[in-house]
Design a protein around this motif. Structure first.
Motif, PDB file in Angstrom:
ATOM      1  N   GLY A  35      82.272 -33.520 -56.697  1.00 27.41           N
ATOM      2  CA  GLY A  35      82.849 -33.283 -55.391  1.00 27.41           C
ATOM      3  C   GLY A  35      81.876 -33.440 -54.255  1.00 27.41           C
ATOM      4  O   GLY A  35      80.744 -33.898 -54.441  1.00 27.41           O
ATOM      5  N   TRP A  36      82.374 -33.042 -53.094  1.00 27.33           N
ATOM      6  CA  TRP A  36      81.635 -33.191 -51.854  1.00 27.33           C
ATOM      7  C   TRP A  36      81.601 -31.884 -51.074  1.00 27.33           C
ATOM      8  O   TRP A  36      82.582 -31.165 -51.013  1.00 27.33           O
ATOM      9  CB  TRP A  36      82.303 -34.262 -50.984  1.00 27.33           C
ATOM     10  N   ALA A  49      85.834 -31.458 -50.979  1.00 24.51           N
ATOM     11  CA  ALA A  49      86.782 -31.992 -51.963  1.00 24.51           C
ATOM     12  C   ALA A  49      86.173 -31.946 -53.352  1.00 24.51           C
ATOM     13  O   ALA A  49      84.950 -32.007 -53.505  1.00 24.51           O
ATOM     14  CB  ALA A  49      87.166 -33.426 -51.614  1.00 24.51           C
ATOM     15  N   VAL A  50      87.049 -31.870 -54.367  1.00 20.31           N
ATOM     16  CA  VAL A  50      86.611 -31.878 -55.762  1.00 20.31           C
ATOM     17  C   VAL A  50      87.597 -32.688 -56.576  1.00 20.31           C
ATOM     18  O   VAL A  50      88.791 -32.739 -56.256  1.00 20.31           O
ATOM     19  CB  VAL A  50      86.481 -30.441 -56.319  1.00 20.31           C
ATOM     20  N   THR A  58      92.754 -33.008 -58.108  1.00 17.85           N
ATOM     21  CA  THR A  58      91.927 -33.066 -56.912  1.00 17.85           C
ATOM     22  C   THR A  58      92.297 -31.886 -56.018  1.00 17.85           C
ATOM     23  O   THR A  58      93.415 -31.362 -56.087  1.00 17.85           O
ATOM     24  CB  THR A  58      92.125 -34.366 -56.127  1.00 17.85           C
ATOM     25  N   TYR A  60      91.301 -30.167 -51.920  1.00 15.88           N
ATOM     26  CA  TYR A  60      90.627 -30.417 -50.650  1.00 15.88           C
ATOM     27  C   TYR A  60      90.612 -29.157 -49.790  1.00 15.88           C
ATOM     28  O   TYR A  60      91.529 -28.332 -49.862  1.00 15.88           O
ATOM     29  CB  TYR A  60      91.355 -31.519 -49.870  1.00 15.88           C
ATOM     30  N   ILE A  70      89.532 -38.211 -52.540  1.00 16.33           N
ATOM     31  CA  ILE A  70      88.420 -38.299 -53.473  1.00 16.33           C
ATOM     32  C   ILE A  70      88.878 -39.059 -54.704  1.00 16.33           C
ATOM     33  O   ILE A  70      90.028 -38.921 -55.156  1.00 16.33           O
ATOM     34  CB  ILE A  70      87.894 -36.887 -53.842  1.00 16.33           C
ATOM     35  N   CYS A  96      77.008 -34.965 -52.174  1.00 17.03           N
ATOM     36  CA  CYS A  96      77.714 -35.103 -53.433  1.00 17.03           C
ATOM     37  C   CYS A  96      77.114 -34.113 -54.428  1.00 17.03           C
ATOM     38  O   CYS A  96      75.906 -33.832 -54.378  1.00 17.03           O
ATOM     39  CB  CYS A  96      77.531 -36.537 -53.917  1.00 17.03           C
ATOM     40  N   LYS A 104      88.013 -27.723 -61.695  1.00 19.86           N
ATOM     41  CA  LYS A 104      87.820 -27.253 -60.316  1.00 19.86           C
ATOM     42  C   LYS A 104      87.068 -25.926 -60.237  1.00 19.86           C
ATOM     43  O   LYS A 104      86.157 -25.789 -59.435  1.00 19.86           O
ATOM     44  CB  LYS A 104      89.171 -27.138 -59.616  1.00 19.86           C
TER      45      LYS A 104
END
Length: 126
Positions: A35-36, A49-50, A58, A60, A70, A96, A104
């Motif tokens: 993720g980010w 996000a992941v 996903t 967010y 993503i 990242c 998650k």
């Protein structure tokens, strides 16, 4: 130890788009949630996000929903963050990261993550 390298940041006008990439080396990220995060000057780092190991899940942050996407390409050992309709408040250094596990919960709220990239700057002009 897997190494992560972000790219794709830059200067964009509000309403524009950018696609960030995160390439992994030194190991596979195939079984890891990825993720980010982002961090703006003077602010704490925040989750963006992941994506789960399979790509089937996903998630967010609310401000990214409907604008960011993503994705992952395990053949390339790379993840992406497509950012559309960018706003000035999206400006930050984007990082990242790889989770220890594949889901998650292994990413969000985890006490530590497996690896982090060095970050890529996103600047949004008005």
């Amino acid at each position: 130890q897997v190494r992560l390298l972000e790219s794709g940041g830059g200067l964009v006008q509000a309403g524009g788009s950018l696609r960030l990439s995160c390439a992994a080396s030194g190991g596979t990220i195939r079984t890891n949630a990825m993720g980010w995060f982002r961090q703006a000057p003077g602010k704490e780092r925040e989750f963006v996000a992941v994506i789960s190991w399979s790509g089937g899940t996903t998630y967010y942050t609310d401000s990214a929903k409907g604008r960011f996407t993503i994705a992952r390409d395990d053949a390339k050992n790379t993840i992406y963050l497509q950012m559309n309709s960018l706003k000035p408040e999206d400006a930050a250094v984007y990082y990242c990261a790889a989770a220890e596990g594949g889901s998650k919960p292994d990413f969000i709220g985890a006490p530590s993550l497996r690896s982090w990239g060095q970050g890529t700057q996103v600047t949004v002009s008005t």
